[in-house]
Design an enzyme around this catalytic site. Structure first.
Site, PDB file in Angstrom:
ATOM      1  N   ASN A  97      -0.981  -0.505  -5.238  1.00  0.00           N
ATOM      2  CA  ASN A  97      -2.067  -0.353  -4.272  1.00  0.00           C
ATOM      3  C   ASN A  97      -1.911   1.009  -3.602  1.00  0.00           C
ATOM      4  O   ASN A  97      -0.829   1.350  -3.132  1.00  0.00           O
ATOM      5  CB  ASN A  97      -1.968  -1.495  -3.246  1.00  0.00           C
ATOM      6  CG  ASN A  97      -3.030  -1.439  -2.171  1.00  0.00           C
ATOM      7  OD1 ASN A  97      -3.008  -0.557  -1.317  1.00  0.00           O
ATOM      8  ND2 ASN A  97      -3.947  -2.380  -2.186  1.00  0.00           N
TER       9      ASN A  97
ATOM     10  N   CYS B 269      -9.531   2.612   4.479  1.00  0.00           N
ATOM     11  CA  CYS B 269      -8.722   3.627   5.157  1.00  0.00           C
ATOM     12  C   CYS B 269      -9.655   4.611   5.846  1.00  0.00           C
ATOM     13  O   CYS B 269     -10.724   4.917   5.318  1.00  0.00           O
ATOM     14  CB  CYS B 269      -7.889   4.410   4.152  1.00  0.00           C
ATOM     15  SG  CYS B 269      -6.782   3.387   3.209  1.00  0.00           S
TER      16      CYS B 269
ATOM     17  N   THR C 180      -8.625  -7.390   5.140  1.00  0.00           N
ATOM     18  CA  THR C 180      -8.697  -8.140   6.405  1.00  0.00           C
ATOM     19  C   THR C 180      -9.958  -7.817   7.202  1.00  0.00           C
ATOM     20  O   THR C 180     -10.538  -6.732   7.070  1.00  0.00           O
ATOM     21  CB  THR C 180      -7.471  -7.811   7.268  1.00  0.00           C
ATOM     22  OG1 THR C 180      -7.376  -6.398   7.391  1.00  0.00           O
ATOM     23  CG2 THR C 180      -6.202  -8.339   6.656  1.00  0.00           C
TER      24      THR C 180
ATOM     25  N   SER D 246      -1.186  -5.151  12.218  1.00  0.00           N
ATOM     26  CA  SER D 246      -1.503  -3.711  12.284  1.00  0.00           C
ATOM     27  C   SER D 246      -0.256  -2.961  11.816  1.00  0.00           C
ATOM     28  O   SER D 246       0.347  -2.218  12.566  1.00  0.00           O
ATOM     29  CB  SER D 246      -1.898  -3.299  13.704  1.00  0.00           C
ATOM     30  OG  SER D 246      -0.798  -3.472  14.571  1.00  0.00           O
TER      31      SER D 246
ATOM     32  N   ILE E 123     -11.120  -9.995  -0.478  1.00  0.00           N
ATOM     33  CA  ILE E 123     -11.434  -9.055   0.593  1.00  0.00           C
ATOM     34  C   ILE E 123     -10.149  -8.570   1.280  1.00  0.00           C
ATOM     35  O   ILE E 123      -9.137  -9.263   1.264  1.00  0.00           O
ATOM     36  CB  ILE E 123     -12.364  -9.691   1.672  1.00  0.00           C
ATOM     37  CG1 ILE E 123     -11.694 -10.853   2.382  1.00  0.00           C
ATOM     38  CG2 ILE E 123     -13.678 -10.028   1.141  1.00  0.00           C
ATOM     39  CD1 ILE E 123     -12.493 -11.412   3.582  1.00  0.00           C
TER      40      ILE E 123
ATOM     41  N   GLY F 276       0.830  -1.195   0.000  1.00  0.00           N
ATOM     42  CA  GLY F 276       0.000   0.000   0.000  1.00  0.00           C
ATOM     43  C   GLY F 276       0.872   1.256   0.000  1.00  0.00           C
ATOM     44  O   GLY F 276       1.797   1.356   0.804  1.00  0.00           O
TER      45      GLY F 276
HETATM   46  C1  LIG Z   1       1.073  -8.071   6.845  1.00  0.00           C
HETATM   47  C2  LIG Z   1      -0.040  -7.629   5.950  1.00  0.00           C
HETATM   48  C3  LIG Z   1       0.030  -6.375   5.346  1.00  0.00           C
HETATM   49  C4  LIG Z   1      -1.007  -5.946   4.503  1.00  0.00           C
HETATM   50  N1  LIG Z   1      -0.904  -4.720   3.893  1.00  0.00           N
HETATM   51  C5  LIG Z   1      -1.880  -4.302   3.042  1.00  0.00           C
HETATM   52  C6  LIG Z   1      -1.784  -3.056   2.357  1.00  0.00           C
HETATM   53  O1  LIG Z   1      -0.796  -2.320   2.488  1.00  0.00           O
HETATM   54  N2  LIG Z   1      -2.812  -2.683   1.547  1.00  0.00           N
HETATM   55  C7  LIG Z   1      -3.908  -3.478   1.360  1.00  0.00           C
HETATM   56  O2  LIG Z   1      -4.801  -3.105   0.595  1.00  0.00           O
HETATM   57  N3  LIG Z   1      -4.013  -4.686   1.970  1.00  0.00           N
HETATM   58  C8  LIG Z   1      -3.040  -5.105   2.798  1.00  0.00           C
HETATM   59  N4  LIG Z   1      -3.143  -6.339   3.411  1.00  0.00           N
HETATM   60  C9  LIG Z   1      -4.323  -7.182   3.168  1.00  0.00           C
HETATM   61  C10 LIG Z   1      -4.032  -8.271   2.118  1.00  0.00           C
HETATM   62  O3  LIG Z   1      -3.666  -7.707   0.883  1.00  0.00           O
HETATM   63  C11 LIG Z   1      -5.277  -9.181   1.924  1.00  0.00           C
HETATM   64  O4  LIG Z   1      -6.355  -8.379   1.520  1.00  0.00           O
HETATM   65  C12 LIG Z   1      -5.671  -9.929   3.198  1.00  0.00           C
HETATM   66  O5  LIG Z   1      -4.535 -10.303   3.953  1.00  0.00           O
HETATM   67  C13 LIG Z   1      -6.522 -11.170   2.928  1.00  0.00           C
HETATM   68  O6  LIG Z   1      -5.840 -12.114   2.143  1.00  0.00           O
HETATM   69  P1  LIG Z   1      -4.990 -13.348   2.781  1.00  0.00           P
HETATM   70  O7  LIG Z   1      -5.847 -13.997   3.809  1.00  0.00           O
HETATM   71  O8  LIG Z   1      -4.665 -14.223   1.615  1.00  0.00           O
HETATM   72  O9  LIG Z   1      -3.755 -12.741   3.389  1.00  0.00           O
HETATM   73  C14 LIG Z   1      -2.122  -6.788   4.271  1.00  0.00           C
HETATM   74  C15 LIG Z   1      -2.174  -8.039   4.889  1.00  0.00           C
HETATM   75  C16 LIG Z   1      -1.160  -8.482   5.714  1.00  0.00           C
HETATM   76  C17 LIG Z   1      -1.251  -9.835   6.351  1.00  0.00           C
END
Ligand SMILES: Cc1cc2nc3c(=O)[nH]c(=O)nc-3n(C[C@H](O)[C@H](O)[C@H](O)COP(=O)(O)O)c2cc1C
Length: 313
Positions: A103, A134, A197, A74, A195, A50
């Site tokens: 992103n 956000c 988180t 977080s 989705i 991001g």
């Molecule tokens: C450590 C971490 C950092 C993340 N940073 C971002 C981010 O910067 N921007 C964003 O849109 N989603 C971010 N996400 C969310 C992921 O892109 C994704 O939407 C979410 O983890 C669900 O997918 P997963 O279960 O396969 O990880 C982050 C997730 C994790 C675990």
């Protein structure tokens, strides 16, 4: 076998992927970090961390907590900022075969507009993924993505500021995700991605304190897969634009479930932390599945779980 997929059919640049496997933002850095692990050029697309207007240090530590069922994070959008991204990362991406999607995240509508303007026309950047999970500072901190109006406003603003394909990334922390998806599609999103988180927290009973430095965080990993799959199913039934589905995808079987629910492409996120090669394993598993069943075109699988349900019903 044809695994190609067009994710922005109405955009003048288009967003053609060699295959449906993408990396999820924040779990794959800028792509460069994984280059030594496997040939990342084989993936469908890379979504980078991001990115905000200014560089950010992120939230206080600890920022990652593993729970019995899923990962809490977080991070707080720690990133190098858009200027450094354009100067240091994009020139390398421009030499890659795999498309890179940036992103973006902002605190005001204007932040999103400025980010989209700056990224427009930069060699090495193939599309923008808009993170609307956000806090909207002007609206008292409620996330842009929780209601259809503010989600649509961000989408329309970004679309007006760039000619690049625009993917809008939805938050699951809303009461009716299909309504948000419809508003975003109406506002011009080229594709919808979901989705992000789910909100969550953990408490250390010895110190009697929240485990995350920021108190709360986002839950990801296999724990959220059934929720994500349901939401992808709902959204794919509500909009005409391509849907990119993910949340907890760890194996090719998981990915195929999302495709059968109606996703045209998928993302691998948290799984990359345990297995850095997870996106490639997922891709090879999809290829094997198709080969074993004589499926020549990926499009034959998209939404099949929906069509069968309709026929039966
Ligand atoms: C450590 C971490 C950092 C993340 N940073 C971002 C981010 O910067 N921007 C964003 O849109 N989603 C971010 N996400 C969310 C992921 O892109 C994704 O939407 C979410 O983890 C669900 O997918 P997963 O279960 O396969 O990880 C982050 C997730 C994790 C675990």
């Amino acid at each position: 076998m044809n695994l190609t997929i067009q994710l922005a059919p109405k955009n003048r640049h288009g967003l053609l992927l060699a295959n449906p496997v993408m990396t999820a933002s924040g779990t794959f850095g800028y792509g460069t970090e994984y280059n030594h692990t496997f040939d990342i050029q084989r993936l469908g697309a890379i979504v980078c961390k991001g990115t905000t207007l200014e560089a950010r240090a992120g939230n206080p530590q600890p920022r990652l907590v593993e729970t019995a069922s899923g990962l809490l994070n977080s991070i707080g959008l720690q990133n190098i900022g858009v200027n450094a991204l354009i100067k240091e990362k994009a020139p390398l991406w421009a030499t890659w075969r795999v498309p890179v999607i940036v992103n973006i995240a902002g605190e005001t509508i204007n932040d999103y507009a400025q980010l989209a303007r700056q990224l427009d026309g930069v060699a090495g950047i193939s599309a923008i993924e808009v993170n609307i999970s956000c806090p909207n500072i002007k609206a008292g901190g409620a996330e842009f993505g929780v209601n259809p109006q503010s989600a649509a406003e961000v989408t329309a603003t970004v679309k007006a500021a760039t000619s690049l394909p625009v993917l809008v990334k939805l938050t699951p922390n809303t009461s009716d995700i299909a309504k948000v998806a419809m508003a975003v599609a109406e506002a011009g999103a080229d594709a919808i991605s979901l989705i992000n988180t789910l909100k969550g927290m953990a408490i250390d009973i010895t110190s009697r304190r929240p485990q995350l430095g920021n108190t709360t965080g986002g839950l990801s990993g296999p724990a959220i897969k059934p929720v994500a799959l349901y939401m992808v199913y709902e959204v794919a039934g509500a909009v005409e634009v391509p849907v990119i589905g993910y949340g907890g995808i760890t194996t090719a079987t998981d990915a195929i479930e999302f495709i059968m629910a109606g996703a045209s492409a998928i993302q691998v996120g948290t799984a990359s932390f345990a297995n850095p090669q997870a996106p490639l394993d997922v891709l090879e598993g999809i290829e094997q599945f198709m080969k074993d069943r004589g499926i020549n075109n990926l499009t034959e699988l998209i939404g099949v779980a929906r069509r069968q349900k309709r026929r039966q019903g």
